[in-house]
Design a protein around this motif. Structure first.
Motif, PDB file in Angstrom:
ATOM      1  N   ALA A  72       0.847  -1.193   0.000  1.00  7.48           N
ATOM      2  CA  ALA A  72       0.000   0.000   0.000  1.00  7.48           C
ATOM      3  C   ALA A  72       0.880   1.240   0.000  1.00  7.48           C
ATOM      4  O   ALA A  72       0.697   2.167  -0.801  1.00  7.48           O
ATOM      5  CB  ALA A  72      -0.915   0.004   1.221  1.00  7.48           C
ATOM      6  N   GLU A  73       1.881   1.172   0.849  1.00  9.24           N
ATOM      7  CA  GLU A  73       2.793   2.296   1.002  1.00  9.24           C
ATOM      8  C   GLU A  73       3.683   2.469  -0.236  1.00  9.24           C
ATOM      9  O   GLU A  73       3.913   3.581  -0.698  1.00  9.24           O
ATOM     10  CB  GLU A  73       3.652   1.979   2.230  1.00  9.24           C
ATOM     11  CG  GLU A  73       4.463   3.102   2.802  1.00  9.24           C
ATOM     12  CD  GLU A  73       5.363   2.539   3.920  1.00  9.24           C
ATOM     13  OE1 GLU A  73       6.457   3.051   4.080  1.00  9.24           O
ATOM     14  OE2 GLU A  73       4.941   1.569   4.597  1.00  9.24           O
ATOM     15  N   SER A  74       4.190   1.347  -0.771  1.00  2.34           N
ATOM     16  CA  SER A  74       5.189   1.432  -1.849  1.00  2.34           C
ATOM     17  C   SER A  74       4.570   1.447  -3.241  1.00  2.34           C
ATOM     18  O   SER A  74       5.215   1.854  -4.201  1.00  2.34           O
ATOM     19  CB  SER A  74       6.134   0.237  -1.770  1.00  2.34           C
ATOM     20  OG  SER A  74       5.427  -0.972  -2.041  1.00  2.34           O
ATOM     21  N   GLN A  75       3.316   0.976  -3.377  1.00  2.82           N
ATOM     22  CA  GLN A  75       2.676   0.817  -4.676  1.00  2.82           C
ATOM     23  C   GLN A  75       3.458  -0.134  -5.585  1.00  2.82           C
ATOM     24  O   GLN A  75       3.341  -0.074  -6.812  1.00  2.82           O
ATOM     25  CB  GLN A  75       2.468   2.178  -5.364  1.00  2.82           C
ATOM     26  CG  GLN A  75       1.399   3.036  -4.682  1.00  2.82           C
ATOM     27  CD  GLN A  75       0.026   2.363  -4.677  1.00  2.82           C
ATOM     28  OE1 GLN A  75      -0.528   2.052  -5.731  1.00  2.82           O
ATOM     29  NE2 GLN A  75      -0.520   2.090  -3.495  1.00  2.82           N
ATOM     30  N   ALA A  76       4.260  -1.000  -4.990  1.00  2.00           N
ATOM     31  CA  ALA A  76       4.988  -2.013  -5.764  1.00  2.00           C
ATOM     32  C   ALA A  76       4.088  -3.231  -5.925  1.00  2.00           C
ATOM     33  O   ALA A  76       3.261  -3.504  -5.060  1.00  2.00           O
ATOM     34  CB  ALA A  76       6.266  -2.399  -5.024  1.00  2.00           C
ATOM     35  N   PRO A  77       4.235  -3.996  -7.028  1.00  3.87           N
ATOM     36  CA  PRO A  77       3.457  -5.238  -7.140  1.00  3.87           C
ATOM     37  C   PRO A  77       3.906  -6.213  -6.061  1.00  3.87           C
ATOM     38  O   PRO A  77       5.097  -6.323  -5.773  1.00  3.87           O
ATOM     39  CB  PRO A  77       3.806  -5.760  -8.539  1.00  3.87           C
ATOM     40  CG  PRO A  77       5.050  -5.048  -8.953  1.00  3.87           C
ATOM     41  CD  PRO A  77       5.085  -3.759  -8.200  1.00  3.87           C
ATOM     42  N   MET A  78       2.935  -6.918  -5.447  1.00  2.00           N
ATOM     43  CA  MET A  78       3.275  -7.878  -4.399  1.00  2.00           C
ATOM     44  C   MET A  78       3.984  -9.082  -5.011  1.00  2.00           C
ATOM     45  O   MET A  78       3.670  -9.467  -6.133  1.00  2.00           O
ATOM     46  CB  MET A  78       1.990  -8.355  -3.707  1.00  2.00           C
ATOM     47  CG  MET A  78       2.226  -9.166  -2.450  1.00  2.00           C
ATOM     48  SD  MET A  78       0.695  -9.917  -1.812  1.00  2.00           S
ATOM     49  CE  MET A  78       0.765 -11.546  -2.537  1.00  2.00           C
ATOM     50  N   VAL A  79       4.940  -9.685  -4.294  1.00  2.00           N
ATOM     51  CA  VAL A  79       5.518 -10.947  -4.759  1.00  2.00           C
ATOM     52  C   VAL A  79       4.335 -11.892  -4.958  1.00  2.00           C
ATOM     53  O   VAL A  79       3.386 -11.846  -4.179  1.00  2.00           O
ATOM     54  CB  VAL A  79       6.508 -11.558  -3.738  1.00  2.00           C
ATOM     55  CG1 VAL A  79       7.746 -10.715  -3.593  1.00  2.00           C
ATOM     56  CG2 VAL A  79       5.847 -11.769  -2.389  1.00  2.00           C
ATOM     57  N   SER A  80       4.358 -12.727  -5.981  1.00  2.00           N
ATOM     58  CA  SER A  80       3.156 -13.502  -6.263  1.00  2.00           C
ATOM     59  C   SER A  80       3.032 -14.669  -5.281  1.00  2.00           C
ATOM     60  O   SER A  80       3.973 -15.003  -4.561  1.00  2.00           O
ATOM     61  CB  SER A  80       3.142 -13.996  -7.706  1.00  2.00           C
ATOM     62  OG  SER A  80       4.123 -14.967  -7.888  1.00  2.00           O
ATOM     63  N   ILE A  81       1.873 -15.308  -5.294  1.00  2.00           N
ATOM     64  CA  ILE A  81       1.550 -16.368  -4.337  1.00  2.00           C
ATOM     65  C   ILE A  81       2.544 -17.530  -4.424  1.00  2.00           C
ATOM     66  O   ILE A  81       2.829 -18.196  -3.436  1.00  2.00           O
ATOM     67  CB  ILE A  81       0.082 -16.836  -4.542  1.00  2.00           C
ATOM     68  CG1 ILE A  81      -0.357 -17.839  -3.476  1.00  2.00           C
ATOM     69  CG2 ILE A  81      -0.131 -17.425  -5.921  1.00  2.00           C
ATOM     70  CD1 ILE A  81      -0.407 -17.292  -2.081  1.00  2.00           C
ATOM     71  N   THR A  82       3.140 -17.744  -5.599  1.00  2.00           N
ATOM     72  CA  THR A  82       4.116 -18.840  -5.745  1.00  2.00           C
ATOM     73  C   THR A  82       5.305 -18.632  -4.805  1.00  2.00           C
ATOM     74  O   THR A  82       5.962 -19.595  -4.433  1.00  2.00           O
ATOM     75  CB  THR A  82       4.661 -18.915  -7.177  1.00  2.00           C
ATOM     76  OG1 THR A  82       5.235 -17.644  -7.517  1.00  2.00           O
ATOM     77  CG2 THR A  82       3.566 -19.245  -8.169  1.00  2.00           C
ATOM     78  N   HIS A  83       5.569 -17.381  -4.439  1.00  2.00           N
ATOM     79  CA  HIS A  83       6.722 -17.087  -3.586  1.00  2.00           C
ATOM     80  C   HIS A  83       6.508 -17.499  -2.122  1.00  2.00           C
ATOM     81  O   HIS A  83       7.420 -17.455  -1.321  1.00  2.00           O
ATOM     82  CB  HIS A  83       7.060 -15.592  -3.659  1.00  2.00           C
ATOM     83  CG  HIS A  83       7.561 -15.169  -5.009  1.00  2.00           C
ATOM     84  ND1 HIS A  83       6.960 -15.556  -6.177  1.00  2.00           N
ATOM     85  CD2 HIS A  83       8.608 -14.406  -5.381  1.00  2.00           C
ATOM     86  CE1 HIS A  83       7.613 -15.052  -7.203  1.00  2.00           C
ATOM     87  NE2 HIS A  83       8.616 -14.343  -6.749  1.00  2.00           N
ATOM     88  N   PHE A  84       5.263 -17.879  -1.800  1.00  2.00           N
ATOM     89  CA  PHE A  84       4.944 -18.331  -0.441  1.00  2.00           C
ATOM     90  C   PHE A  84       4.936 -19.854  -0.347  1.00  2.00           C
ATOM     91  O   PHE A  84       4.720 -20.398   0.727  1.00  2.00           O
ATOM     92  CB  PHE A  84       3.572 -17.800  -0.005  1.00  2.00           C
ATOM     93  CG  PHE A  84       3.542 -16.299   0.185  1.00  2.00           C
ATOM     94  CD1 PHE A  84       3.571 -15.746   1.459  1.00  2.00           C
ATOM     95  CD2 PHE A  84       3.479 -15.451  -0.902  1.00  2.00           C
ATOM     96  CE1 PHE A  84       3.535 -14.368   1.639  1.00  2.00           C
ATOM     97  CE2 PHE A  84       3.444 -14.073  -0.733  1.00  2.00           C
ATOM     98  CZ  PHE A  84       3.476 -13.523   0.531  1.00  2.00           C
ATOM     99  N   MET A  85       5.131 -20.536  -1.479  1.00  2.43           N
ATOM    100  CA  MET A  85       5.025 -21.996  -1.487  1.00  2.43           C
ATOM    101  C   MET A  85       6.364 -22.654  -1.176  1.00  2.43           C
ATOM    102  O   MET A  85       7.394 -22.223  -1.690  1.00  2.43           O
ATOM    103  CB  MET A  85       4.559 -22.481  -2.864  1.00  2.43           C
ATOM    104  CG  MET A  85       3.112 -22.153  -3.153  1.00  2.43           C
ATOM    105  SD  MET A  85       2.779 -22.191  -4.918  1.00  2.43           S
ATOM    106  CE  MET A  85       2.709 -23.926  -5.201  1.00  2.43           C
TER     107      MET A  85
END
Ligand code: HEC
Ligand code: HEC
Length: 156
Positions: free
Chosen positions: A92-105
């Motif tokens: 929210a603060e950075s407006q950067a795209p979030m690391v995708s869900i695959t990065h949590f697997m």
């Protein structure tokens, strides 16, 4: 006598050869104008691209390339600068795209609460882009281009 002439001819050929070598090195591409027996000065390193424009991926599984500069960003045991913008809670603060869900697997496909250790070292897969002009051009075409070529009446 014959021997002397042969040596003279050889010497003349060598001089001519050296002449054309110099001419060749003068307009040679990759190594620059330095003569073959000298090491030229290294070209200055081109700075990284630094834009907010995301680049098209060449195929769907490609790790997107990094459009911004990452000079001095630390990624080690003590911290990960990338996650200070790309982590779920920071976007929210950075407006950067979030690391995708695959990065949590993890490797068994189980979702973890935070970024998986095997995705921690971002620059193993994501690379910044240089502003240097490639000395050798690349003729890669993506799958859409291939498909449009294969389609009847498609472009060639
Ligand atoms: C200061 C915040 C910040 C930091 C730190 C940061 N990024 Fe980014 N990143 C962004 C923003 C914002 C974007 C979206 C494009 C833009 O506005 O530049 C982006 C875009 C990207 C993209 C492109 C995503 C896509 O879908 O095309 C990648 C990949 C990326 N960053 C990776 C990294 C990596 C790896 C690091 C650490 C080496 C890093 N970023 C550090 C803010 C940051
Ligand atoms: C082992 C390779 C690998 C590592 C390590 C890795 N990524 Fe990725 N990343 C990918 C791939 C592949 C994709 C595209 C497919 C996907 O989303 O899984 C991607 C996608 C992304 C995207 C785009 C997400 C979107 O929805 O558009 C961002 C942002 C990103 N990664 C940031 C990071 C950051 C930050 C790190 C470090 C904390 C990191 N990645 C570590 C391979 C990697």
């Amino acid at each position: 006598m014959i021997r002397k002439t042969a040596i003279l001819l050889l010497a003349a050929a060598l001089v001519a050869g050296a002449g054309s070598l110099t001419a060749q090195t003068l307009n040679s591409g990759l190594r620059g104008p330095a003569p073959l027996n000298e090491e030229g000065a290294a070209a200055p390193m081109a700075p990284n691209k630094n834009t907010a424009e995301r680049e098209v991926r060449n195929y769907p599984e490609q790790p997107p390339v990094i459009p911004h500069s990452i000079d001095g960003y630390q990624i080690d045991l003590n911290g990960n600068k990338c996650l200070s913008c790309h982590a779920r809670a920071r976007t929210a603060e950075s407006q950067a795209p979030m690391v995708s869900i695959t990065h949590f697997m993890d490797r068994d496909g189980q979702f973890l609460a935070s970024v998986s250790p095997r995705r921690f070292f971002c620059t193993e897969c994501h690379v910044p882009q240089s502003t240097a002009t490639p000395p050798v051009s690349n003729n890669f075409v993506d799958v859409d281009t291939l498909l449009s070529r294969a389609a009847p009446g498609g472009r060639r």
